[in-house]
Design a protein around this motif. Structure first.
Motif, PDB file in Angstrom:
ATOM      1  N   ASP A 331      55.894  95.465 108.723  1.00 10.85           N
ATOM      2  CA  ASP A 331      55.301  96.164 107.589  1.00 10.85           C
ATOM      3  C   ASP A 331      54.136  95.376 107.002  1.00 10.85           C
ATOM      4  OD1 ASP A 331      57.112  98.192 107.896  1.00 10.85           O
ATOM      5  OD2 ASP A 331      58.487  97.470 106.343  1.00 10.85           O
ATOM      6  N   GLU A 332      54.285  94.057 106.938  1.00 10.45           N
ATOM      7  CA  GLU A 332      53.201  93.228 106.426  1.00 10.45           C
ATOM      8  C   GLU A 332      52.033  93.262 107.403  1.00 10.45           C
ATOM      9  OE1 GLU A 332      52.356  88.650 104.868  1.00 10.45           O
ATOM     10  OE2 GLU A 332      54.322  89.222 105.663  1.00 10.45           O
ATOM     11  N   ASP A 333      50.854  93.550 106.897  1.00 11.53           N
ATOM     12  CA  ASP A 333      49.630  93.683 107.701  1.00 11.53           C
ATOM     13  C   ASP A 333      49.702  94.856 108.675  1.00 11.53           C
ATOM     14  OD1 ASP A 333      48.478  91.492 106.446  1.00 11.53           O
ATOM     15  OD2 ASP A 333      49.290  90.086 107.919  1.00 11.53           O
ATOM     16  N   ARG A 334      50.708  95.719 108.538  1.00 15.44           N
ATOM     17  CA  ARG A 334      50.835  96.927 109.366  1.00 15.44           C
ATOM     18  C   ARG A 334      50.593  96.625 110.850  1.00 15.44           C
ATOM     19  NH1 ARG A 334      47.442 101.099 108.585  1.00 15.44           N
ATOM     20  NH2 ARG A 334      45.819  99.847 107.617  1.00 15.44           N
ATOM     21  N   VAL A 335      51.365  95.694 111.381  1.00 16.62           N
ATOM     22  CA  VAL A 335      51.261  95.330 112.793  1.00 16.62           C
ATOM     23  C   VAL A 335      51.914  96.429 113.626  1.00 16.62           C
ATOM     24  CG1 VAL A 335      51.851  93.630 114.551  1.00 16.62           C
ATOM     25  CG2 VAL A 335      51.258  92.888 112.230  1.00 16.62           C
ATOM     26  N   ARG A 336      51.183  96.935 114.632  1.00 17.43           N
ATOM     27  CA  ARG A 336      51.667  98.074 115.413  1.00 17.43           C
ATOM     28  C   ARG A 336      51.436  97.856 116.901  1.00 17.43           C
ATOM     29  NH1 ARG A 336      50.979 103.599 112.160  1.00 17.43           N
ATOM     30  NH2 ARG A 336      51.803 102.882 110.173  1.00 17.43           N
ATOM     31  N   GLU A 337      52.456  98.224 117.668  1.00 17.06           N
ATOM     32  CA  GLU A 337      52.373  98.190 119.130  1.00 17.06           C
ATOM     33  C   GLU A 337      51.933  99.566 119.619  1.00 17.06           C
ATOM     34  OE1 GLU A 337      55.487  97.876 122.941  1.00 17.06           O
ATOM     35  OE2 GLU A 337      56.191  97.641 120.874  1.00 17.06           O
ATOM     36  N   ASN A 338      50.855  99.604 120.394  1.00 21.98           N
ATOM     37  CA  ASN A 338      50.347 100.848 120.973  1.00 21.98           C
ATOM     38  C   ASN A 338      50.437 100.740 122.491  1.00 21.98           C
ATOM     39  OD1 ASN A 338      48.813 102.318 118.505  1.00 21.98           O
ATOM     40  ND2 ASN A 338      48.560 100.101 118.349  1.00 21.98           N
ATOM     41  N   VAL A 339      51.311 101.546 123.086  1.00 22.65           N
ATOM     42  CA  VAL A 339      51.559 101.490 124.524  1.00 22.65           C
ATOM     43  C   VAL A 339      51.037 102.770 125.164  1.00 22.65           C
ATOM     44  CG1 VAL A 339      53.294 101.216 126.324  1.00 22.65           C
ATOM     45  CG2 VAL A 339      53.618 100.118 124.105  1.00 22.65           C
ATOM     46  N   GLY A 367      49.106 103.501 138.501  1.00 22.13           N
ATOM     47  CA  GLY A 367      47.936 103.246 137.673  1.00 22.13           C
ATOM     48  C   GLY A 367      48.117 101.991 136.850  1.00 22.13           C
ATOM     49  N   VAL A 368      47.738 102.053 135.590  1.00 21.13           N
ATOM     50  CA  VAL A 368      47.822 100.889 134.710  1.00 21.13           C
ATOM     51  C   VAL A 368      48.526 101.275 133.416  1.00 21.13           C
ATOM     52  CG1 VAL A 368      45.762  99.775 135.644  1.00 21.13           C
ATOM     53  CG2 VAL A 368      45.550 101.357 133.707  1.00 21.13           C
ATOM     54  N   ARG A 369      49.097 100.251 132.784  1.00 17.35           N
ATOM     55  CA  ARG A 369      49.730 100.408 131.481  1.00 17.35           C
ATOM     56  C   ARG A 369      49.165  99.357 130.537  1.00 17.35           C
ATOM     57  NH1 ARG A 369      56.189 100.748 129.923  1.00 17.35           N
ATOM     58  NH2 ARG A 369      55.945 102.551 128.550  1.00 17.35           N
ATOM     59  N   ARG A 370      48.805  99.799 129.327  1.00 17.98           N
ATOM     60  CA  ARG A 370      48.197  98.892 128.357  1.00 17.98           C
ATOM     61  C   ARG A 370      49.122  98.681 127.168  1.00 17.98           C
ATOM     62  NH1 ARG A 370      42.768  99.905 124.752  1.00 17.98           N
ATOM     63  NH2 ARG A 370      44.069 101.615 123.989  1.00 17.98           N
ATOM     64  N   PHE A 371      49.235  97.418 126.753  1.00 20.09           N
ATOM     65  CA  PHE A 371      49.991  97.039 125.564  1.00 20.09           C
ATOM     66  C   PHE A 371      48.992  96.474 124.553  1.00 20.09           C
ATOM     67  CE2 PHE A 371      52.708  96.724 129.228  1.00 20.09           C
ATOM     68  CZ  PHE A 371      53.904  97.304 128.824  1.00 20.09           C
ATOM     69  N   LEU A 372      48.751  97.223 123.493  1.00 20.68           N
ATOM     70  CA  LEU A 372      47.768  96.842 122.483  1.00 20.68           C
ATOM     71  C   LEU A 372      48.476  96.637 121.148  1.00 20.68           C
ATOM     72  CD1 LEU A 372      44.780  96.589 121.478  1.00 20.68           C
ATOM     73  CD2 LEU A 372      44.861  99.066 121.086  1.00 20.68           C
ATOM     74  N   VAL A 373      48.275  95.468 120.536  1.00 15.58           N
ATOM     75  CA  VAL A 373      48.855  95.171 119.227  1.00 15.58           C
ATOM     76  C   VAL A 373      47.718  95.022 118.227  1.00 15.58           C
ATOM     77  CG1 VAL A 373      50.277  93.603 117.867  1.00 15.58           C
ATOM     78  CG2 VAL A 373      50.844  94.030 120.268  1.00 15.58           C
ATOM     79  N   MET A 374      47.784  95.816 117.156  1.00 12.16           N
ATOM     80  CA  MET A 374      46.747  95.812 116.126  1.00 12.16           C
ATOM     81  C   MET A 374      47.369  95.511 114.768  1.00 12.16           C
ATOM     82  SD  MET A 374      43.799  96.727 117.649  1.00 12.16           S
ATOM     83  CE  MET A 374      42.756  97.466 116.382  1.00 12.16           C
ATOM     84  N   GLY A 375      46.558  94.919 113.885  1.00 10.71           N
ATOM     85  CA  GLY A 375      47.003  94.628 112.530  1.00 10.71           C
ATOM     86  C   GLY A 375      45.843  94.696 111.564  1.00 10.71           C
TER      87      GLY A 375
END
Length: 461
Positions: A331-339, A367-375
């Motif tokens: 919740d802090e800094d709204r860290v999110r995993e985008n798969v 193909g490919v799979r991407r794991f993106l973490v944003m905050g």
């Protein structure tokens, strides 16, 4: 006397429905409507390209009518927020566009290829402020076990502004050399609007695509947007900055299904929509499926899936597939995993086992799979959307599945397009060995058995 301000309390939540009634009434009163479309928008529809930040232009709805006399009516509703602020200026506002216009069509030359210029001048109103859309957003968040968005409104009332604009399009169309009822199309378009005291925007774009009469239409394009904000709302200024710059887009419809996606490349923000588009021209009958679009959910992971299959010969087809999901991590800094994943592959339908309303199939893709973490970015960052990439990994992936398609022979059809259901089971592989991350990611399993349930839309091209 602009802007006009009102503080109508709870009744303002019914304002969009009153405006919709005002648009529909004169159209139904004197003429038959030739088309009607409705679309729900949300930044969670990312196609795996952008991050789902659940901020800025976060959710909305659009209703549009096209009358056979070429008069148009449109109602567009958006909920906008600014959640990452460093000087206690976080806020939100609701936005409604209500407008009408008329399409003027000017053919260029005769015969094939077909060329034309379309001009649509329009006028309407902008409503901005507190119309109670926060209640809808938080109701959805509570139902999905997502934290509520508790932000103060920029203005505790509703401001009304005039809105004027024009859309001018050049269209080039010629028959596709390898299909019988499909055209290849090219568009060059300029859209401009001006709302005194609120905002001004110009969007110039080009797009290419295909069009199959009343069955399917799909185009991809690239453009550039300029936007100037005239009011002093901080959240409005950030939305305008976020939606300025290079824009990639995808739009179209397949039967009753319509789709739209915008990707703001400068800020990596995305905004997509799904809905339906009803054209009231009759007489087309489904024959077979050259293209089959499938939209579904991968369980138990609740991953959204999309695939498009093209029949190459007989029972064999090729497909492209996309999956995507966002998982809140902190919740802090709204860290999110985008798969997300993008696959291409082959598929075989067992027509010899078809029982008339059900047909088995098997597919294999890679193909490919991407794991993106944003905050949230810190206050020194220059990101217009206030977000920063914390980590990213791209890995090889594969997917094998077997399943059943129901109503494959046009049992459920409308205007040349057939609709059905799809149930499959499969195994998703990701090369996730030595996967290192400072965050506890949810979807990094090497092997993921799943069940997929979806709806299908198919037709000829």
């Amino acid at each position: 006397m602009w802007p006009y301000m009102t503080r109508s309390g709870p009744n303002r939540r019914f304002l969009p429905f009153v405006m919709l009634f005002c648009v529909v009434l004169p159209l139904f009163a004197s003429h038959q409507i030739t088309s009607f479309s409705s679309m729900i928008f949300n930044d969670s529809i990312t196609l795996g390209l952008s991050e789902n930040s659940d901020d800025l232009r976060s959710y909305g709805m659009e209703l549009a009518f096209h009358h056979e006399s070429n008069w148009l009516g449109e109602l567009s509703v958006s909920g906008l927020t600014q959640r990452n602020a460093f000087d206690d200026t976080s806020g939100r506002y609701d936005e409604v566009f209500l407008q009408a216009g008329r399409l003027f069509h000017f053919p260029v030359g005769k015969g094939e290829p077909e060329m034309a210029v379309r001009v649509v001048p329009f006028a309407g109103l902008v409503f901005a402020g507190n119309m109670g859309f926060d209640f809808v957003q938080n109701l959805v968040h509570v139902s999905l076990d997502i934290e509520e968005v508790d932000l103060p409104y920029e203005y505790d009332g509703v401001r009304v502004y005039p809105r004027f604009g024009v859309v001018q399009t050049f269209e080039y169309r010629e028959p596709a050399p390898w299909f019988s009822i499909t055209d290849l199309v090219f568009f060059a378009e300029v859209e401009a609007f001006y709302s005194p005291g609120y905002a001004a925007r110009i969007f110039s774009s080009v797009a290419v695509g295909q069009y199959t009469t009343s069955i399917s239409e799909l185009s991809v394009g690239l453009g550039y947007a300029w936007e100037t904000v005239f009011d002093s709302w901080r959240s409005h200024e950030l939305v305008g900055a976020n939606e300025t710059g290079v824009v990639g887009f995808l739009r179209g419809h397949f039967g009753l299904l319509s789709l739209s996606y915008k990707w703001y490349l400068d800020s990596l923000q995305g905004y997509g929509g799904l809905g339906f588009d009803v054209a009231f021209d009759q007489g087309k009958v489904w024959k077979h499926n050259d293209l089959l679009l499938s939209l579904g959910m991968m369980l138990p992971y609740r991953v959204s899936t999309m695939s498009l299959r093209y029949t190459v010969a007989g029972d064999f087809g090729v497909f492209i597939a996309n999956t995507f999901k966002m998982v809140p991590l902190e919740d802090e800094d709204r860290v999110r995993e985008n798969v997300s994943s993008w696959h291409v592959g082959g598929e075989y339908e067992f027509s010899q086992l078809d029982v008339g309303w059900m047909r088995p199939f098997a597919s294999l893709g890679a193909g490919v799979r991407r794991f993106l973490v944003m905050g949230d970015a810190d206050e020194d960052a220059a990101d217009s959307n206030g977000r920063v990439r914390l980590s990213q990994n791209v890995r090889f992936s594969m997917d094998a599945a077997v399943g059943l398609r129901f109503f494959t022979d046009g049992q459920l059809q409308f205007n040349g397009v057939a609709y059905g259901l799809e149930v499959s089971g499969g195994l998703f592989f990701t090369d996730s060995h030595d996967f290192g991350s400072e965050f506890d990611l949810e979807l990094t399993q090497r092997w993921m058995p799943y069940v997929r349930i979806g709806v299908t839309v198919g037709g000829a091209i």
